[in-house]
Design a protein around this motif. Structure first.
Motif, PDB file in Angstrom:
ATOM      1  N   UNK A   1      -2.830  -4.948   2.134  1.00  0.00           N
ATOM      2  CA  UNK A   1      -2.706  -3.729   1.345  1.00  0.00           C
ATOM      3  C   UNK A   1      -3.488  -2.618   2.048  1.00  0.00           C
ATOM      4  N   UNK A   2      -3.012  -1.388   1.926  1.00  0.00           N
ATOM      5  CA  UNK A   2      -3.711  -0.253   2.521  1.00  0.00           C
ATOM      6  C   UNK A   2      -3.647  -0.227   4.032  1.00  0.00           C
ATOM      7  N   UNK A   3      -2.512  -0.669   4.589  1.00  0.00           N
ATOM      8  CA  UNK A   3      -2.434  -0.699   6.051  1.00  0.00           C
ATOM      9  C   UNK A   3      -2.237   0.684   6.655  1.00  0.00           C
ATOM     10  N   UNK A   4      -1.594   1.603   5.910  1.00  0.00           N
ATOM     11  CA  UNK A   4      -1.363   2.927   6.486  1.00  0.00           C
ATOM     12  C   UNK A   4      -2.680   3.604   6.863  1.00  0.00           C
TER      13      UNK A   4
ATOM     14  N   UNK B   1      -1.530   5.322  -0.933  1.00  0.00           N
ATOM     15  CA  UNK B   1      -2.287   4.179  -0.434  1.00  0.00           C
ATOM     16  C   UNK B   1      -2.012   3.004  -1.368  1.00  0.00           C
TER      17      UNK B   1
ATOM     18  N   UNK C   1      -5.442   2.111   7.213  1.00  0.00           N
ATOM     19  CA  UNK C   1      -6.151   1.182   8.105  1.00  0.00           C
ATOM     20  C   UNK C   1      -5.841   1.518   9.559  1.00  0.00           C
ATOM     21  N   UNK C   2      -4.568   1.828   9.840  1.00  0.00           N
ATOM     22  CA  UNK C   2      -4.223   2.201  11.212  1.00  0.00           C
ATOM     23  C   UNK C   2      -4.315   3.708  11.432  1.00  0.00           C
TER      24      UNK C   2
ATOM     25  N   UNK D   1      -7.292  -5.850   3.289  1.00  0.00           N
ATOM     26  CA  UNK D   1      -6.463  -5.414   4.411  1.00  0.00           C
ATOM     27  C   UNK D   1      -6.046  -6.608   5.260  1.00  0.00           C
ATOM     28  N   UNK D   2      -7.016  -7.424   5.638  1.00  0.00           N
ATOM     29  CA  UNK D   2      -6.753  -8.433   6.657  1.00  0.00           C
ATOM     30  C   UNK D   2      -6.084  -9.687   6.109  1.00  0.00           C
TER      31      UNK D   2
ATOM     32  N   UNK E   1      -6.334  -6.031  15.482  1.00  0.00           N
ATOM     33  CA  UNK E   1      -6.440  -6.286  14.040  1.00  0.00           C
ATOM     34  C   UNK E   1      -6.135  -7.748  13.752  1.00  0.00           C
TER      35      UNK E   1
END
Lengths: 190, 347, 193
Positions: free
Chosen positions: A22-25, A112, A27-28, A17-18, A176
């Motif tokens: 990837x997978x930010x949706x 995702x 994540x937030x 993520x950081x 983030x």
């Protein structure tokens, strides 16, 4: 040794993520409470590992032998979405408690990009099946770690007096960003 | 048109149509873009080669060879002008970058002097480690014209002659290491060099000039001089266009030399590839196509009319200096190949 | 429906990145420069526009229960087309964007437009919606890319305007989050007025 490098790199150095975005949706989207964040992490761990195995087998036994690599995107996304449906149905029958815990997160899994991203990366990096599984598990642990930490920060943020314009998403993004900055400190350890 | 009901038939029909149309059009687009994609890939590598070696007129990618080292392989692209080696582009790498693998293309002149270096791939920090790219800073320029024989490929703080990039010691150090590896393997002729010889199947396709069939599937055996030899006929339609002969000579300096010799339908040699040999590195191994142009003098000759022997044996072939026995055995193998060609003709 | 409004809604009012928070992965992952951001935006716009057209055309042919798989196949096909064409004709940009091109297929914003708009509206509206939303996405990515490039490498579209290094952190991952955070705050303020 090779596995240790993969694990450390996936969790800390190239956090999915950081560092890889990837997978930010999710994540937030699902990081407002630590408990939901952990649930989402569990679902990702499960689906990502199974998806990596299935797409690996499809690539090596169907797409590559028949020279159909250009159908990769379309097959992977179909396989992942049907896989998610199947997991949902099976989980409902076999383990209702687990379904209770992960169920609501499963439909979110198809869109995702972390799942599809990891499946593609396993093939691109030319891993063996075993390394691919380690890679997928490590990435989902990295995902869960980032998610849970951000959820912890957000729970604290609710108690803080944030300037009017920064309320909501902006302050979460900045938080983030600082988290990503902290993770950059791990660069160079492997 | 009203919306269709979700009956089983309608669902299957819709899914089937959509996937069929989708995969058919993708197959079509794939065929259309295949050539541009391959060209773009080749152009990228060729540009890197062109940037690091002097002007050349051959195709270095076709004549490349590889050496395994440091847990990976280095690819060597020999650049030639008028048949003479003017430089070698070496695709080298190191896994010791700050964020992983760094791949470089290092151009070396025949004496080992560095002519130019380009970065092919790296994951170093933007703004710091990426200054190793030649268009981002002068770091790579300091190597140009230096011979690592007397230019120590280490950072100044490590006792060398290289000015590192500020705040990027690890990346700079890794860069030097990769260049050193390229230089060492290039200069070390006695190293455990495994030049990649073509496989038998590759060789058949390379030595035949003109064919539309699959010669590998139509191979048959021919008896000659008491031994059986495999031959691969080339055809275009029903017309016979040539023959590839798998042949060996026992008369090599150390061991047998195995060749694949291609003829056209008239018996003119269209190509030769070395399939295997045990000759001395630096001398006898110059019979390999990647190492010298020895093989080129055979192409276009017809062993029925031309005397395929060394000049000192009364023929027309230039010797390889220091490897007379090997070159003689090579000629012998080519002559036996022609005998087999004639035998096969009679069938 | 007012087509002009339909077209402009994607820029600020319903901007996929700044307001709806969709498609964040490519928005952060590819915007190290304004040019890269614009390339990614245009690639996504092509996919949104084309899938909107096709979905709108076949909306009555596809039964309700299997509509999502059909939409996914359609989107994935256009993504593959973009992927192949870019690899052939724009290899440098293709390499920069890398993994994020196949990942357009899971960009929630693309499937969202097909499902929420194109499957319910006429062809013309869907074309306008796809173009408007696509341009809005491109606008957001270019803006974010430009902001990061200006702060991080003192340049805009590759043109250096101050010698020397910028604030590197904006080219790196943390800067992406922070820059987007402030741009969203700005968009919120504009929307309120």
């Amino acid at each position: 040794m090779e596995y240790i490098v993969i694990v450390l790199s996936a969790i800390l150095v190239n956090n999915i993520v950081l560092a890889q975005f990837l997978g930010l949706c999710p994540f937030f989207g699902v990081s407002s409470r630590i408990s939901t964040a952990a649930g989402m992490g569990g679902a990702v761990l499960f689906v990502m590992t199974v998806a990596a195995i299935v797409t690996y087998l499809i690539s090596h036994y169907i797409l590559i032998p028949f020279d159909l690599i250009y159908l990769r995107t379309i097959t992977y996304i179909l396989v992942i979405s049907s896989l998610v449906q199947m997991v949902e149905i099976i989980l409902k029958k076999v383990s209702p408690p687990l379904y209770q815990a992960l169920g609501i997160f499963l439909p979110l899994m198809t869109t995702n990009c972390a799942i599809l991203g990891v499946a593609i990366l396993v093939i691109q990096n030319e891993y063996t099946l075993m390394s691919g599984v380690v890679f997928a598990v490590a990435h989902s642990i990295g995902f869960t770690l980032a998610l849970v930490i951000l959820a912890g920060i957000r729970e604290q943020l609710e108690l803080v007096n944030v300037p009017e314009g920064m309320k909501g998403n902006p302050i979460i993004l900045v938080a983030a960003g600082l988290l990503a900055l902290a993770f950059m400190g791990f660069a160079g350890i492997v | 048109m009203a919306k269709r009901e979700s009956t089983f038939f309608n669902m299957v029909l819709a899914l089937l149509t959509v996937t069929l149309v989708a995969s058919a059009s993708l197959g079509f687009i794939y065929e259309l873009t295949r050539e541009p994609i391959e060209m773009a890939r080749a152009a990228r590598k060729n540009n890197a080669i062109r940037a690091v070696v002097p002007d050349f007129d051959n195709n270095p990618t076709e004549e490349r060879y590889t050496i395994e080292a440091a847990g990976g392989e280095l690819v060597f692209y020999p650049a030639k002008k008028d048949g003479e080696l003017v430089g070698t582009a070496v695709e080298t790498f190191t896994n010791r970058g700050f964020s992983g693998t760094i791949r470089l293309m290092v151009g070396l002149l025949p004496d080992g002097t560095i002519h130019g270096i380009e970065v092919l791939e790296h994951k170093e920090t933007p703004g710091l480690g990426d200054k190793m790219e030649s268009d981002k800073s002068d770091f790579s320029a300091q190597f140009e014209g230096q011979n690592p024989e007397d230019f120590r490929l280490r950072l100044r703080q490590d006792g060398g002659d290289v000015d590192g990039i500020t705040a990027t010691t690890i990346s700079s150090r890794a860069y030097c290491e990769a260049v050193q590896l390229a230089f060492d393997l290039y200069m070390d002729k006695d190293a455990d060099v495994s030049y990649e010889l073509p496989s038998r199947d590759e060789a058949v396709e390379r030595v035949l000039a003109d064919f539309a069939n699959n010669p590998l599937q139509e191979d048959f055996l021919v008896m000659a001089n008491g031994n059986e030899h495999t031959v691969f006929p080339g055809r275009r339609g029903r017309r016979y266009t040539g023959l590839a002969v798998d042949i060996y000579s026992e008369a090599g300096y150390i061991g047998p030399i195995r060749l694949m010799v291609g003829f056209d339908s008239e018996g003119v040699i269209t190509g030769i590839e070395v399939l295997g040999h045990e000759e001395t590195p630096g001398y006898g191994d110059l019979i390999e196509n990647a190492r010298s142009d020895f093989y080129k003098q055979f192409i276009g000759l017809n062993p029925g009319e031309d005397n395929i022997r060394l000049k000192e044996d009364g023929g027309i072939i230039d010797n390889i200096s220091g490897a007379t026995i090997t070159a003689r055995a090579y000629c012998e193998a080519v002559r036996s190949a022609w005998d087999i060609f004639r035998q096969a003709e009679n069938r | 429906m007012d087509q002009a409004k339909n077209f402009t809604k994607g820029f600020i009012r319903e901007n996929p990145v700044f307001i709806l928070m969709l498609g964040l992965c490519p928005a952060l992952g590819t915007t190290t420069s304004a040019f890269n951001g614009m390339g990614m935006g245009l690639a996504t716009m092509f996919v949104v526009l084309m899938s909107n057209i096709v979905v709108s055309l076949i909306k009555n042919f596809v039964p309700n229960k299997v509509r999502i798989p059909c939409y996914i196949v359609i989107i994935a096909s256009f993504v593959t087309i973009v992927d192949l064409v870019m690899a052939g004709f724009m290899p440098a940009l293709h390499e920069q964007l890398g993994l994020f091109i196949p990942l357009i297929v899971v960009n929630c914003f693309v499937l969202g437009r097909a499902e929420a708009f194109a499957s319910k509206n006429t062809l013309l509206s869907s074309v306008i919606d796809g173009t408007g939303m696509g341009l809005g996405f491109t606008f957001a990515l270019t803006l974010l890319g430009a902001a990061r490039e200006i702060l991080g490498s003192n340049a805009i579209f590759g043109l250096q305007f101050i010698e020397g290094d910028g604030m590197l952190v904006f080219i790196l991952a943390p800067g992406a989050f922070i820059a987007l955070g402030y741009l969203i705050a700005l968009a919120n303020k504009l929307n309120k007025q």
